[in-house]
Enzyme design. Structure first.
Site, PDB file in Angstrom:
ATOM      1  N   ARG A 153       0.828  -1.223   0.000  1.00  0.00           N
ATOM      2  CA  ARG A 153       0.000   0.000   0.000  1.00  0.00           C
ATOM      3  C   ARG A 153       0.857   1.266   0.000  1.00  0.00           C
ATOM      4  O   ARG A 153       0.555   2.263   0.658  1.00  0.00           O
ATOM      5  CB  ARG A 153      -0.970   0.032   1.201  1.00  0.00           C
ATOM      6  CG  ARG A 153      -1.941  -1.110   1.255  1.00  0.00           C
ATOM      7  CD  ARG A 153      -2.930  -1.121   0.085  1.00  0.00           C
ATOM      8  NE  ARG A 153      -3.731  -2.339   0.141  1.00  0.00           N
ATOM      9  CZ  ARG A 153      -3.412  -3.467  -0.498  1.00  0.00           C
ATOM     10  NH1 ARG A 153      -2.337  -3.528  -1.278  1.00  0.00           N
ATOM     11  NH2 ARG A 153      -4.169  -4.530  -0.412  1.00  0.00           N
ATOM     12  N   SER A 203     -10.969  -0.103   3.436  1.00  0.00           N
ATOM     13  CA  SER A 203     -10.309  -0.402   4.719  1.00  0.00           C
ATOM     14  C   SER A 203      -9.801   0.890   5.334  1.00  0.00           C
ATOM     15  O   SER A 203      -9.126   1.679   4.672  1.00  0.00           O
ATOM     16  CB  SER A 203      -9.120  -1.330   4.501  1.00  0.00           C
ATOM     17  OG  SER A 203      -9.561  -2.533   3.936  1.00  0.00           O
ATOM     18  N   GLU A 273      -5.103   3.733   6.420  1.00  0.00           N
ATOM     19  CA  GLU A 273      -4.961   3.505   4.974  1.00  0.00           C
ATOM     20  C   GLU A 273      -5.641   4.665   4.232  1.00  0.00           C
ATOM     21  O   GLU A 273      -5.219   5.078   3.162  1.00  0.00           O
ATOM     22  CB  GLU A 273      -5.606   2.163   4.602  1.00  0.00           C
ATOM     23  CG  GLU A 273      -5.451   1.837   3.129  1.00  0.00           C
ATOM     24  CD  GLU A 273      -5.706   0.374   2.803  1.00  0.00           C
ATOM     25  OE1 GLU A 273      -5.210  -0.519   3.522  1.00  0.00           O
ATOM     26  OE2 GLU A 273      -6.389   0.131   1.798  1.00  0.00           O
TER      27      GLU A 273
END
Ligand SMILES: Cc1cc2nc3c(=O)[nH]c(=O)nc-3n(C[C@H](O)[C@H](O)[C@H](O)COP(=O)(O)OP(=O)(O)OC[C@H]3O[C@@H](n4cnc5c(N)ncnc54)[C@H](O)[C@@H]3O)c2cc1C
Length: 277
Positions: A153, A203, A273
């Protein structure tokens, strides 16, 4: 070029949260996009708004939406997509052309620019596996980047502030019906597990190494926890959902509370995130 003045960002984020941007600009071609970047050097970039939390008070800045700069071209097994192409469109394009490698991405509701920036992934796939080069704009220059410095990520673009103009992906020959079947299977799993009936930004937290954020949040008894109209989803603890009329400060406060409880329970620090715009 379409320009919206004083435009609520809530209309352009999947969380349905965010006050107005001074101007929201929608360039439709590479030339228009480059001109806009040169004219508005401090502008924020917005793709599909599926990974951002926009402030309640809005942003006293220009925001450039990439959504109308979205062409996709094919050269053998290489697909080049302008940054505003959605992953769903790109995955369908690949399937129609019997190219495999993007099945994981068909249900991720973002643009290819946003997805490369955060190395989006699911079901064992991530953007890093297919991206061969990225064209970026930085301080008046256009450059081609071969090494995006991908990790979980994350990519170099998070820190560099470079604007992703287009992305070239190298895919592998496959069978259209099998590619579509796999996309459908992943999307069925998504519908079963994720609270897609509510606005969210996916998320809320990254996976700490060796753990699942949702599991840690569940173990810290945060499922269903609510501040204002923001709630830790009862269906999937990894998601914070907007029950209707949630503010960015509700979400921020809830994320802080969840992090605190998870730390108390497990000693692990959760890293967001979701990006604050
Ligand atoms: C229901 C749901 C499910 C999701 N599932 C997943 C999943 O399975 N896996 C996953 O990884 N993510 C998932 N996400 C999160 C999100 O869809 C991805 O992170 C997506 O790649 C973000 O793309 P975007 O266009 O929406 O980016 P945005 O939210 O618009 O922007 C995110 C960040 O990228 C920057 N940015 C956008 N475009 C550019 C560009 N061209 N150049 C430089 N910077 C840019 C923005 O400035 C911002 O900082 C999910 C989200 C939702 C709502």
């Amino acid at each position: 070029m379409l320009i919206k003045y004083n435009e609520p960002l809530a209309n352009h984020t999947t969380f349905k949260i965010g006050g107005p941007a001074r101007r929201l600009l929608f360039p439709e071609s590479r030339a228009e996009f480059l001109d806009t970047l040169r004219d508005c050097p401090d502008a924020l970039i917005l793709g599909k708004g599926s990974n951002v939390l926009a402030p309640d008070g809005g942003v006293d800045k220009d925001v450039i939406s990439t959504l109308l700069y979205n062409e996709i071209t094919l050269d053998g097994n290489a697909v080049t997509a302008a940054c505003g192409a959605t992953l769903a469109t790109l995955a369908n394009f690949a399937a129609e052309n019997s190219l495999s490698g993007l099945e994981f991405a068909s249900g991720i509701p973002g643009t290819v620019g946003g997805a490369v920036r955060m190395n989006a992934g699911a079901y064992g796939g991530e953007m890093s596996q297919t991206v061969s080069s990225v064209e970026v704009y930085s301080k008046g220059e256009v450059l081609t980047v071969a090494d995006s410095g991908f990790s979980y990520r994350h990519s170099r673009y998070v820190d560099s502030g470079e604007v992703i103009l287009s992305v070239t992906l190298t895919l592998t020959p496959g069978v259209t019906s099998e590619i579509i079947a796999l996309q459908q299977e992943y999307n069925r799993r998504r519908r079963d597990k994720q609270p897609l009936e509510y606005p969210s930004a996916g998320s809320s937290f990254k996976r700490p190494q060796g753990h699942y954020a949702a599991e840690l949040i569940d173990r810290a008894a945060c499922k269903g926890l609510q501040i204002g109209k923001a709630q830790v989803s009862e269906k999937h603890a990894g998601f914070i959902v907007n029950l209707g009329g949630a503010s960015a400060s509700d979400v921020e406060a809830l994320m802080a509370l969840v992090s605190e409880r998870v730390f108390e329970q497990s000693g692990l620090v959760l890293e967001p995130e979701v990006v604050r715009l």
